[in-house]
Design a protein around this motif. Structure first.
Motif, PDB file in Angstrom:
ATOM      1  N   HIS A 165       2.235   4.935   1.725  1.00  0.00           N
ATOM      2  CA  HIS A 165       0.813   5.153   1.971  1.00  0.00           C
ATOM      3  C   HIS A 165       0.279   3.951   2.729  1.00  0.00           C
ATOM      4  O   HIS A 165      -0.442   4.075   3.719  1.00  0.00           O
ATOM      5  N   ASP A 166       0.651   2.760   2.293  1.00  0.00           N
ATOM      6  CA  ASP A 166       0.339   1.504   2.957  1.00  0.00           C
ATOM      7  C   ASP A 166       1.306   0.480   2.408  1.00  0.00           C
ATOM      8  O   ASP A 166       1.927   0.691   1.362  1.00  0.00           O
ATOM      9  N   ILE A 167       1.479  -0.629   3.103  1.00  0.00           N
ATOM     10  CA  ILE A 167       2.400  -1.648   2.619  1.00  0.00           C
ATOM     11  C   ILE A 167       1.824  -3.017   2.947  1.00  0.00           C
ATOM     12  O   ILE A 167       1.325  -3.237   4.059  1.00  0.00           O
ATOM     13  N   GLN A 182      -4.929  -3.654  -0.843  1.00  0.00           N
ATOM     14  CA  GLN A 182      -3.578  -4.071  -1.228  1.00  0.00           C
ATOM     15  C   GLN A 182      -3.614  -5.076  -2.372  1.00  0.00           C
ATOM     16  O   GLN A 182      -2.789  -5.022  -3.293  1.00  0.00           O
ATOM     17  N   VAL A 183      -4.589  -5.999  -2.320  1.00  0.00           N
ATOM     18  CA  VAL A 183      -4.750  -6.958  -3.410  1.00  0.00           C
ATOM     19  C   VAL A 183      -5.125  -6.212  -4.689  1.00  0.00           C
ATOM     20  O   VAL A 183      -4.581  -6.475  -5.768  1.00  0.00           O
ATOM     21  N   GLY A 184      -6.049  -5.243  -4.564  1.00  0.00           N
ATOM     22  CA  GLY A 184      -6.448  -4.443  -5.722  1.00  0.00           C
ATOM     23  C   GLY A 184      -5.272  -3.702  -6.321  1.00  0.00           C
ATOM     24  O   GLY A 184      -5.097  -3.645  -7.547  1.00  0.00           O
ATOM     25  N   GLU A 185      -4.441  -3.118  -5.454  1.00  0.00           N
ATOM     26  CA  GLU A 185      -3.271  -2.374  -5.950  1.00  0.00           C
ATOM     27  C   GLU A 185      -2.301  -3.288  -6.692  1.00  0.00           C
ATOM     28  O   GLU A 185      -1.724  -2.911  -7.710  1.00  0.00           O
ATOM     29  N   LYS A 240     -10.056  -4.223   5.472  1.00  0.00           N
ATOM     30  CA  LYS A 240     -10.263  -3.416   4.268  1.00  0.00           C
ATOM     31  C   LYS A 240      -8.929  -3.170   3.575  1.00  0.00           C
ATOM     32  O   LYS A 240      -8.840  -3.181   2.333  1.00  0.00           O
ATOM     33  N   ALA A 241      -7.891  -2.967   4.365  1.00  0.00           N
ATOM     34  CA  ALA A 241      -6.567  -2.697   3.792  1.00  0.00           C
ATOM     35  C   ALA A 241      -6.088  -3.872   2.948  1.00  0.00           C
ATOM     36  O   ALA A 241      -5.420  -3.682   1.925  1.00  0.00           O
ATOM     37  N   ASP A 242      -6.428  -5.103   3.352  1.00  0.00           N
ATOM     38  CA  ASP A 242      -6.015  -6.275   2.577  1.00  0.00           C
ATOM     39  C   ASP A 242      -6.650  -6.261   1.189  1.00  0.00           C
ATOM     40  O   ASP A 242      -6.003  -6.570   0.192  1.00  0.00           O
TER      41      ASP A 242
END
Length: 583
Positions: free
Chosen positions: A170-172, A136-139, A131-133
């Motif tokens: 927050h995330d990287i 991250q793509v969305g961001e 889900k994080a991927d």
């Protein structure tokens, strides 16, 4: 400012000390507004242009990867490119703009949120954290849309004399990590993430201390705060006292010294003090991971998680990896291990991540159509994977490992399909190892309790302790409400482990442990005392486990462990296991 401590998830060993550098983010909280009908196509083109820009960014990053970068970085960038090309990202938001008249940012975030909620239902921890991927793509696309495309470090220069840079975010994403690789960069702290998040995997591959799943660290930690990351404990100390800072500096120096000593054990045979040889193998997710496995001195690959080949393809079932694509990946790993055995686990996903968008997500994925159940329900897909694995066995020793079996008919059907795949390859004139060993993962209590039916038909067994513990104790490891109940030393877990090792050994069927317990040095002597002779773990854990083995005497351990297994007192068990390391 007073010192305070944050607790998260430990994902990479070691201690990092340095100044906090906050990574700004394009939050998924964007402006929401409706656009006039006559501007719809212009808005569609704006989003398409942003997606194309990100495609170029990812390609540029991939092309400029330093030669010494971990293989995982390139692979994860590929995954992000696949996600970006997926119709679920590249087309559905455009339809939302056309049908609901949402602005581009709102349309994209709406779809990202929908996909994220679907991933929350996934049982498998590795897959759930993909889900994080997507986010991250969305961001990355949002940064282009909002004009904040450059990921910025908040100001302040790194003072080499006083400490290395500690990234707080927050995330990287793996792509963003590259900009820090050549800087005085000591560790990561992120609000999001878990053991199998890409941040965690890359941190382990770079051998950088990291603590993830900190929830609100990026809000609590301020720019230039002194930060200590205790990677072993998953603890972050902010603004430590001078005394505490000095204590951690001493621990850090000691750890670095110990690591250097461990590296000298790479070519040392893994043999106990009483002369018993123990096999130490590596768990890998990508063929490129074989380099780290070889570097650590692994005797082979004990678990190749083939799911990774199926990742980044959400909503595009027609783009599942072909037989040839899988074969090339498996063959690459076999060749890289230079004659050492490679154990390939068949696909371990299922109804918790439908391959067809029309399928319903299981209400309880943990108990649903997953792993071998899913593969037997999708015979053509399963046969393609079996043929790919068999074809790779012509290039070196391969073992085929099947997850989540619990029933006699599952064993029979799986073996029949393997034979069918062999027949298909013979008819096609393709080479393979006709005597390829076939093993079962023991990760369901029912399998551990009916082991005699497995040892009669399987060539080897591999205990997946992560799921075995989860199913035995009826808890979801990823659910923070019950995560504290996850206990490898619960008497029931120890009973299932010891009986599986004992029955398998007596039947002459090799037994390995490939779950997290195998790489935990605190449990190495316990498993040795149970009779375990094959461990499979992340390559970074291997030398520390080897050191424990070299200092162990099975003649001493066996009776001590036998006594531990008779106890039902959790405190007494924990103390006794700790005392094993004092011998």
């Amino acid at each position: 400012m007073a010192s305070f401590t944050l607790h998260g998830i430990p994902v990479s060993r070691g201690i990092a000390i340095g100044r906090a550098h906050l990574l700004t983010r394009a939050a998924l909280d964007v402006k929401h507004y409706l656009i006039p009908e006559e501007q719809v196509e212009a808005e569609v083109q704006r989003l398409q242009k942003a997606i194309a820009t990100v495609h170029k960014e990812l390609q540029t990053i991939w092309n400029e990867l330093p030669k010494d970068s971990p293989a995982e970085l390139g692979a994860f960038i590929d995954v992000h490119a696949l996600i970006l090309s997926d119709p679920m990202i590249a087309e559905v938001p455009l339809d939302i703009i056309r049908t609901r008249y949402y602005n581009a940012e709102w349309a994209l975030v709406t779809q990202i949120d929908e996909l994220s909620s679907q991933f929350d239902e996934i049982e498998d921890a590795y897959l759930r954290e993909r889900k994080a991927d997507i986010q991250q793509v969305g961001e990355r696309v949002l940064k282009v849309l909002t004009g904040t495309a450059a990921t910025q470090l908040a100001g302040s220069s790194t003072d080499e004399a006083t400490g290395r840079m500690i990234i707080v975010a927050h995330d990287i994403s793996p792509a963003d990590m590259l900009q820090f690789k050549d800087r005085a960069f000591g560790g990561f702290v992120t609000d999001l993430g878990g053991q199998n998040s890409h941040t965690a995997i890359v941190a382990r591959s770079l051998d950088i201390p990291a603590a993830v799943g900190m929830f609100n660290a990026s809000a609590l930690i301020q720019q230039d705060d002194w930060v200590i990351i205790d990677g072993d404990a998953g603890v972050v100390i902010v603004d430590p006292t001078a005394t505490l800072l000095e204590q951690y500096r001493e621990r850090q120096t000691r750890l670095i010294r110990d690591r250097k000593k461990l590296s000298k054990l790479r070519k040392t045979p893994s043999i106990t003090e009483d002369g018993t040889e123990i096999a130490l193998l590596a768990n890998i997710e990508l063929p490129e991971d074989c380099a780290a496995a070889m570097e650590s001195g692994a005797a082979g690959v004990g678990l190749f998680r083939s799911e990774f080949l199926f990742m980044g393809r959400t909503g595009v079932s027609h783009k599942l990896p072909s037989e040839d694509e899988q074969f090339e990946s498996y063959r690459k790993a076999v060749l890289a291990m230079k004659g050492r055995p490679v154990t390939i686990r068949t696909l371990d996903i299922g109804a918790d991540k439908p391959l067809d968008d029309a399928e319903q997500t299981a209400l309880n994925p943990a108990l649903g159509l997953r792993a071998i159940r899913f593969c037997l329900a999708e015979p053509q897909m399963f046969l393609a994977q079996l043929r790919a694995i068999l074809r790779a066995s012509a290039f070196g020793p391969v073992r085929l490992l099947v997850p989540m079996m619990a029933h006699s008919f599952e064993i029979d059907q799986t073996l029949a399909m393997i034979e069918q795949a062999k027949t298909q390859l013979r008819e096609a004139g393709q080479k393979f190892d006709p005597l390829i060993p076939v093993g079962a993962m023991i990760e369901i209590p029912a399998a551990a309790l009916t082991l005699p039916m497995f040892v009669k038909k399987m060539d080897f067994l591999s205990i997946g302790t992560n799921d075995l513990i989860q199913y035995t104790l009826a808890i979801d490891r990823a659910d923070h409400e019950v995560a504290h109940l996850y206990n490898p030393l619960h008497p029931a877990v120890l009973y299932l482990l010891s009986s599986t090792i004992s029955i398998g050994t007596k039947a002459g069927v090799p037994v390995a442990v490939c779950g997290e317990m195998a790489g935990d040095v605190r449990l190495t002597r316990l498993l040795l005392g149970m009779g375990l002779r094959e461990f499979s773990m992340h390559p970074r854990q291997l030398l520390a486990v080897k050191q424990e083995i070299l200092n162990s005497d099975l003649n001493v351990l066996a009776p001590q462990v036998k006594k531990i297994l008779k106890s039902y007192d959790p405190v007494a068990i924990a103390e006794a296991v700790e005392q094993l390391r004092g011998e």
